[in-house]
Scaffold this motif. Sequence first.
Motif, PDB file in Angstrom:
ATOM      1  N   VAL A 133     -62.135 -19.617   7.609  1.00 21.53           N
ATOM      2  CA  VAL A 133     -63.350 -19.315   6.841  1.00 21.53           C
ATOM      3  C   VAL A 133     -63.526 -20.338   5.713  1.00 21.53           C
ATOM      4  CG1 VAL A 133     -64.401 -17.657   5.256  1.00 21.53           C
ATOM      5  CG2 VAL A 133     -63.415 -16.870   7.407  1.00 21.53           C
ATOM      6  N   LEU A 134     -62.430 -20.648   5.024  1.00 18.17           N
ATOM      7  CA  LEU A 134     -62.511 -21.592   3.904  1.00 18.17           C
ATOM      8  C   LEU A 134     -62.343 -23.049   4.365  1.00 18.17           C
ATOM      9  CD1 LEU A 134     -60.602 -19.752   1.018  1.00 18.17           C
ATOM     10  CD2 LEU A 134     -63.048 -19.770   1.523  1.00 18.17           C
ATOM     11  N   GLY A 135     -61.972 -23.233   5.622  1.00 20.56           N
ATOM     12  CA  GLY A 135     -61.820 -24.588   6.150  1.00 20.56           C
ATOM     13  C   GLY A 135     -60.647 -25.340   5.526  1.00 20.56           C
ATOM     14  N   VAL A 136     -59.571 -24.597   5.276  1.00 23.43           N
ATOM     15  CA  VAL A 136     -58.370 -25.250   4.717  1.00 23.43           C
ATOM     16  C   VAL A 136     -57.186 -24.986   5.647  1.00 23.43           C
ATOM     17  CG1 VAL A 136     -59.142 -25.103   2.305  1.00 23.43           C
ATOM     18  CG2 VAL A 136     -57.801 -23.218   3.300  1.00 23.43           C
ATOM     19  N   SER A 137     -56.135 -25.789   5.465  1.00 22.30           N
ATOM     20  CA  SER A 137     -54.952 -25.595   6.305  1.00 22.30           C
ATOM     21  C   SER A 137     -54.112 -24.459   5.722  1.00 22.30           C
ATOM     22  CB  SER A 137     -54.119 -26.872   6.352  1.00 22.30           C
ATOM     23  OG  SER A 137     -53.433 -27.038   5.122  1.00 22.30           O
ATOM     24  N   ARG A 138     -53.172 -23.969   6.516  1.00 26.20           N
ATOM     25  CA  ARG A 138     -52.326 -22.856   6.061  1.00 26.20           C
ATOM     26  C   ARG A 138     -51.404 -23.272   4.930  1.00 26.20           C
ATOM     27  NH1 ARG A 138     -53.307 -18.735   9.594  1.00 26.20           N
ATOM     28  NH2 ARG A 138     -51.819 -17.334   8.618  1.00 26.20           N
ATOM     29  N   SER A 139     -51.207 -24.590   4.796  1.00 29.32           N
ATOM     30  CA  SER A 139     -50.327 -25.049   3.715  1.00 29.32           C
ATOM     31  C   SER A 139     -51.131 -25.518   2.495  1.00 29.32           C
ATOM     32  CB  SER A 139     -49.444 -26.182   4.248  1.00 29.32           C
ATOM     33  OG  SER A 139     -50.266 -27.224   4.756  1.00 29.32           O
ATOM     34  N   ALA A 140     -52.427 -25.226   2.490  1.00 27.72           N
ATOM     35  CA  ALA A 140     -53.280 -25.686   1.380  1.00 27.72           C
ATOM     36  C   ALA A 140     -52.767 -25.164   0.039  1.00 27.72           C
ATOM     37  CB  ALA A 140     -54.713 -25.205   1.612  1.00 27.72           C
ATOM     38  N   SER A 141     -52.883 -26.007  -1.009  1.00 26.72           N
ATOM     39  CA  SER A 141     -52.459 -25.598  -2.345  1.00 26.72           C
ATOM     40  C   SER A 141     -53.510 -24.662  -2.941  1.00 26.72           C
ATOM     41  CB  SER A 141     -52.306 -26.826  -3.237  1.00 26.72           C
ATOM     42  OG  SER A 141     -53.593 -27.383  -3.473  1.00 26.72           O
ATOM     43  N   ASP A 142     -53.139 -24.000  -4.033  1.00 26.20           N
ATOM     44  CA  ASP A 142     -54.082 -23.104  -4.718  1.00 26.20           C
ATOM     45  C   ASP A 142     -55.345 -23.858  -5.109  1.00 26.20           C
ATOM     46  OD1 ASP A 142     -52.186 -21.209  -4.414  1.00 26.20           O
ATOM     47  OD2 ASP A 142     -51.549 -21.145  -6.518  1.00 26.20           O
ATOM     48  N   GLU A 202     -56.634 -26.565  -3.699  1.00 23.70           N
ATOM     49  CA  GLU A 202     -57.447 -26.861  -2.509  1.00 23.70           C
ATOM     50  C   GLU A 202     -58.230 -25.633  -2.054  1.00 23.70           C
ATOM     51  OE1 GLU A 202     -54.952 -30.314  -0.126  1.00 23.70           O
ATOM     52  OE2 GLU A 202     -54.096 -28.303  -0.233  1.00 23.70           O
ATOM     53  N   VAL A 203     -57.595 -24.471  -2.139  1.00 22.54           N
ATOM     54  CA  VAL A 203     -58.255 -23.214  -1.754  1.00 22.54           C
ATOM     55  C   VAL A 203     -59.436 -22.972  -2.694  1.00 22.54           C
ATOM     56  CG1 VAL A 203     -57.960 -20.696  -1.696  1.00 22.54           C
ATOM     57  CG2 VAL A 203     -56.217 -22.173  -0.686  1.00 22.54           C
ATOM     58  N   ARG A 204     -59.175 -23.157  -4.002  1.00 21.92           N
ATOM     59  CA  ARG A 204     -60.214 -22.905  -5.020  1.00 21.92           C
ATOM     60  C   ARG A 204     -61.401 -23.851  -4.811  1.00 21.92           C
ATOM     61  NH1 ARG A 204     -56.917 -22.834  -9.003  1.00 21.92           N
ATOM     62  NH2 ARG A 204     -57.292 -24.964  -9.724  1.00 21.92           N
ATOM     63  N   GLN A 205     -61.097 -25.119  -4.582  1.00 18.56           N
ATOM     64  CA  GLN A 205     -62.168 -26.111  -4.407  1.00 18.56           C
ATOM     65  C   GLN A 205     -63.016 -25.813  -3.175  1.00 18.56           C
ATOM     66  OE1 GLN A 205     -59.856 -29.707  -4.449  1.00 18.56           O
ATOM     67  NE2 GLN A 205     -60.202 -30.078  -6.640  1.00 18.56           N
ATOM     68  N   ALA A 206     -62.329 -25.458  -2.082  1.00 20.28           N
ATOM     69  CA  ALA A 206     -63.043 -25.145  -0.839  1.00 20.28           C
ATOM     70  C   ALA A 206     -63.948 -23.940  -1.050  1.00 20.28           C
ATOM     71  CB  ALA A 206     -62.044 -24.874   0.273  1.00 20.28           C
ATOM     72  N   PHE A 207     -63.408 -22.952  -1.741  1.00 19.77           N
ATOM     73  CA  PHE A 207     -64.182 -21.741  -2.004  1.00 19.77           C
ATOM     74  C   PHE A 207     -65.443 -22.064  -2.813  1.00 19.77           C
ATOM     75  CE2 PHE A 207     -65.032 -18.471  -5.260  1.00 19.77           C
ATOM     76  CZ  PHE A 207     -65.629 -17.522  -4.439  1.00 19.77           C
ATOM     77  N   VAL A 213     -58.273 -12.978  -1.075  1.00 22.80           N
ATOM     78  CA  VAL A 213     -56.914 -12.828  -0.546  1.00 22.80           C
ATOM     79  C   VAL A 213     -56.104 -14.106  -0.752  1.00 22.80           C
ATOM     80  CG1 VAL A 213     -55.555 -12.456   1.557  1.00 22.80           C
ATOM     81  CG2 VAL A 213     -57.606 -11.087   1.129  1.00 22.80           C
ATOM     82  N   LEU A 214     -56.686 -15.251  -0.393  1.00 25.66           N
ATOM     83  CA  LEU A 214     -55.910 -16.499  -0.444  1.00 25.66           C
ATOM     84  C   LEU A 214     -55.677 -17.013  -1.859  1.00 25.66           C
ATOM     85  CD1 LEU A 214     -57.164 -18.461   2.696  1.00 25.66           C
ATOM     86  CD2 LEU A 214     -55.337 -16.782   2.487  1.00 25.66           C
ATOM     87  N   SER A 215     -56.433 -16.516  -2.836  1.00 25.13           N
ATOM     88  CA  SER A 215     -56.226 -16.958  -4.212  1.00 25.13           C
ATOM     89  C   SER A 215     -55.197 -16.095  -4.932  1.00 25.13           C
ATOM     90  CB  SER A 215     -57.553 -16.916  -4.993  1.00 25.13           C
ATOM     91  OG  SER A 215     -58.022 -15.574  -5.037  1.00 25.13           O
TER      92      SER A 215
END
Length: 354
Positions: free
Chosen positions: A23-32, A34-39, A70-72
């Motif tokens: 959904v966020l288009g990030v890998s499972r090893s993405a850093s916090d 990277e998750v925040r930026q994608a979101f 969830v991912l954050s």
Amino acid sequence: MPLTATPIAPYNTVAMARDFYDVLGVSRSASDKEVRQAFRRLARKYHPDVNPGDAQAEERFKEINRAYEVLSDKDKRKKYDRYGERWEQAEAFDQARRAGGAGGAFTQTFDLGDLFGPAYRQAGAGRGGAFEGIFGAFTGRRGPMRGQNVEYATDVTLEEAFQATTRLLELQSEEACATCGGSGEIAGAVCHVCQGAGQTLKMKRLEVKIPAGVQDGSRVRIAGEGHPGFGGGPRGDLYVVVRVRAHPRFERKGADLVTEAGVALEDAVLGGEVEVQTLSGKHVALKVPPLTQNGRVFRLSGLGMPRLDEKRKNKARGDLLVRVNVVLPQSLSDRERELFERLREERRKQKVGA
Ligand SMILES: [Zn+2]
């Protein structure tokens, strides 16, 4: 631009959620970060203010928020990584366990290990396996679903298997939550009683009749006493797996029983009677013919185990097989020794003469 937090739907209203990382288009090893930026990037793109009246964009926006929620969160992400889309149930059960003994529906402290481990499955599924037990039924759920079957092991003695017996089982049974009717939510909010799981635990006593002739490993089925169904589906069944304990004096071979009986030397040689105790405690006299050899097996018809097999009603019980064990004297009187010496002399003379 301030972001509106979207309330998270309880698990059972979400149909086959997409993987949050996808959904966020990030890998499972993405850093916090990277998750925040994608979101942020995606939230800006699909925000309802930017896409007025676009239902698809709105759905997408909700999905992005849910994935980010969830991912954050370090703890939730860890659970999601471990349990996938079922992570919320894992959390609900965790919470319920922490709240154990604090009143409400969870009046006793329980442990998933106890619940689905030794009590329900003798071979003990571990903690990871326990979640399989609860959540296995949720995968691919469409419409009403029958609840899962539950196994409960109990052991009986061979005497009990001979006579028939009963067992009073105390089970922790899952019941649909009475407060939310099993949906896990009340007016859109997570149910405070079951924490969204839709189920609560109840102690239940069941009397189980174990029939005469039960085999080791037999399963007695008790319809409708397994896990509750989903979406109006029926409950699963409870299977009581019966283990028949080994007996020190009787060995079971199908419907037959095998036992040993000691025969005095003189009775084995000259013929005589030997007392045999049956599994039901009766004493019967077994006639042994002259010159009965050590280890010879005699069959006492109908003194074995009851047969469960309906087709063989003409013979309701197996046989008792008695293996004769010739017992030599432990001590001899002078007179007995003399007789044995004369016997030896006699038999030597015969050999020489032959
Ligand atoms: Zn509830």
